[in-house]
Design an enzyme around this catalytic site. Structure first.
Site, PDB file in Angstrom:
ATOM      1  CE  LYS A  14     -61.041 -60.088 -79.253  1.00 43.91           C
ATOM      2  NZ  LYS A  14     -60.784 -59.748 -77.833  1.00 43.91           N
ATOM      3  NE  ARG A  89     -57.030 -54.661 -79.214  1.00 40.41           N
ATOM      4  CZ  ARG A  89     -56.880 -55.991 -79.285  1.00 40.41           C
ATOM      5  NH1 ARG A  89     -56.951 -56.623 -80.432  1.00 40.41           N
ATOM      6  NH2 ARG A  89     -56.671 -56.674 -78.188  1.00 40.41           N
ATOM      7  NE  ARG A 128     -54.591 -65.296 -73.469  1.00 37.05           N
ATOM      8  CZ  ARG A 128     -55.272 -64.373 -74.151  1.00 37.05           C
ATOM      9  NH1 ARG A 128     -56.245 -64.731 -74.951  1.00 37.05           N
ATOM     10  NH2 ARG A 128     -54.991 -63.100 -74.015  1.00 37.05           N
ATOM     11  NE  ARG A 134     -50.837 -62.864 -75.878  1.00 36.94           N
ATOM     12  CZ  ARG A 134     -52.051 -62.463 -76.222  1.00 36.94           C
ATOM     13  NH1 ARG A 134     -52.914 -63.306 -76.766  1.00 36.94           N
ATOM     14  NH2 ARG A 134     -52.418 -61.211 -76.032  1.00 36.94           N
ATOM     15  NE  ARG A 146     -53.642 -57.582 -73.167  1.00 38.03           N
ATOM     16  CZ  ARG A 146     -53.485 -58.887 -72.931  1.00 38.03           C
ATOM     17  NH1 ARG A 146     -52.643 -59.299 -72.006  1.00 38.03           N
ATOM     18  NH2 ARG A 146     -54.156 -59.770 -73.626  1.00 38.03           N
TER      19      ARG A 146
HETATM   20  P1  ADP Z   1     -56.072 -59.819 -76.507  1.00 36.77           P
HETATM   21  O1  ADP Z   1     -57.389 -59.717 -77.222  1.00 36.77           O
HETATM   22  O2  ADP Z   1     -55.973 -60.964 -75.565  1.00 36.77           O
HETATM   23  O3  ADP Z   1     -55.632 -58.519 -75.884  1.00 36.77           O
HETATM   24  P2  ADP Z   1     -54.680 -59.881 -79.051  1.00 36.77           P
HETATM   25  O4  ADP Z   1     -53.920 -61.074 -79.469  1.00 36.77           O
HETATM   26  O5  ADP Z   1     -55.911 -59.540 -79.813  1.00 36.77           O
HETATM   27  O6  ADP Z   1     -54.945 -60.138 -77.531  1.00 36.77           O
HETATM   28  O7  ADP Z   1     -53.739 -58.578 -79.071  1.00 36.77           O
HETATM   29  C1  ADP Z   1     -52.514 -58.534 -78.398  1.00 36.77           C
HETATM   30  C2  ADP Z   1     -51.943 -57.128 -78.482  1.00 36.77           C
HETATM   31  O8  ADP Z   1     -51.671 -56.805 -79.860  1.00 36.77           O
HETATM   32  C3  ADP Z   1     -52.858 -56.014 -77.996  1.00 36.77           C
HETATM   33  O9  ADP Z   1     -52.769 -55.821 -76.605  1.00 36.77           O
HETATM   34  C4  ADP Z   1     -52.313 -54.812 -78.790  1.00 36.77           C
HETATM   35  O10 ADP Z   1     -51.128 -54.316 -78.210  1.00 36.77           O
HETATM   36  C5  ADP Z   1     -51.936 -55.432 -80.124  1.00 36.77           C
HETATM   37  N1  ADP Z   1     -53.056 -55.345 -81.096  1.00 36.77           N
HETATM   38  C6  ADP Z   1     -53.809 -56.373 -81.564  1.00 36.77           C
HETATM   39  N2  ADP Z   1     -54.739 -55.932 -82.428  1.00 36.77           N
HETATM   40  C7  ADP Z   1     -54.585 -54.590 -82.509  1.00 36.77           C
HETATM   41  C8  ADP Z   1     -55.256 -53.541 -83.207  1.00 36.77           C
HETATM   42  N3  ADP Z   1     -56.312 -53.804 -84.009  1.00 36.77           N
HETATM   43  N4  ADP Z   1     -54.808 -52.272 -83.051  1.00 36.77           N
HETATM   44  C9  ADP Z   1     -53.778 -52.005 -82.258  1.00 36.77           C
HETATM   45  N5  ADP Z   1     -53.108 -52.920 -81.555  1.00 36.77           N
HETATM   46  C10 ADP Z   1     -53.502 -54.203 -81.660  1.00 36.77           C
END
Ligand code: ADP
Length: 190
Positions: A14, A89, A128, A134, A146
């Site tokens: 994404k 999410r 990654r 991270r 996740r």
């Molecule tokens: P990825 O898509 O690789 O899991 P992101 O950068 O989108 O990584 O998100 C990293 C973390 O941030 C998620 O695992 C979650 O803990 C938190 N997070 C991100 N967006 C949300 C959301 N919309 N609601 C709740 N937690 C979120």
């Protein structure tokens, strides 16, 4: 306005695709993950709250996430539209987004999901993790958590927008360029 939700499991590409889309369509990319990492990097109160959840591969509570998202949108209203990446999410986040946009006489234009299987995702994220710095990318059990959270809490958001015929799925495997073309095809139909 184009209000696009870029959807898909963690590691589905994404962020990579969003960076290319903003150049082509002049949209603002809002990644809740990036916003959390910014807050954590600055050790803010919000960052501290988010950290304990992110470290375990769990979702940050809706109240925190929704408030942060609204602030970002409200601080950047002078744009042609938004790409929401990693948001919504959960179903409550989707409902909150719909209410928030409708108050601005706006709505979600489409949700485009990148379809990638679990094993590919685990490999991509571990890869990654070698350079992303991270912690949540460097532990296979956190990555698998996740993915489980995505299946149970996030994937219903696809069905939620499917009810209003806004959800589409594209193949998330292949070269970055190929996937970008598939995305642009869908966006140009909006
Ligand atoms: P990825 O898509 O690789 O899991 P992101 O950068 O989108 O990584 O998100 C990293 C973390 O941030 C998620 O695992 C979650 O803990 C938190 N997070 C991100 N967006 C949300 C959301 N919309 N609601 C709740 N937690 C979120």
């Amino acid at each position: 306005m184009i209000n696009l939700i870029l959807f898909g499991p963690p590691g589905s590409g994404k962020g990579t695709q969003a960076a290319k889309l903003v150049e082509k369509y002049d949209l603002l990319h809002i990644s809740t993950g990036d916003l959390f990492r910014y807050e954590m990097g600055n050790d803010t109160e919000l960052g501290k709250q988010a950290k304990e959840f992110i470290a375990k591969g769990e979702l940050v509570p809706d109240s925190v996430t929704i408030g942060m998202l609204k602030n970002k949108v409200n601080a950047n209203s002078d744009v042609a539209g938004y790409i929401f990446d990693g948001f919504p999410r959960t179903i409550p986040q989707a409902e909150a987004l719909d209410v928030f946009l409708s108050e601005k006489n706006e709505s979600v234009s489409a949700l485009i999901a990148l379809d990638v299987d679990d094993e590919e995702i685990v490999q991509r994220i571990l890869n990654r993790g070698k350079t992303s710095g991270r912690p949540d990318d460097n532990d296979e059990s956190i990555i698998r958590n996740r993915i489980e959270v995505y299946k149970s809490e996030t994937s219903p958001v696809f069905d939620y927008y499917a009810q209003s015929n806004k959800s589409v799925k594209i193949n998330g495997l292949g070269s970055i360029e190929d996937i970008f073309e598939r995305l642009c095809d869908k966006i140009d139909q909006l």
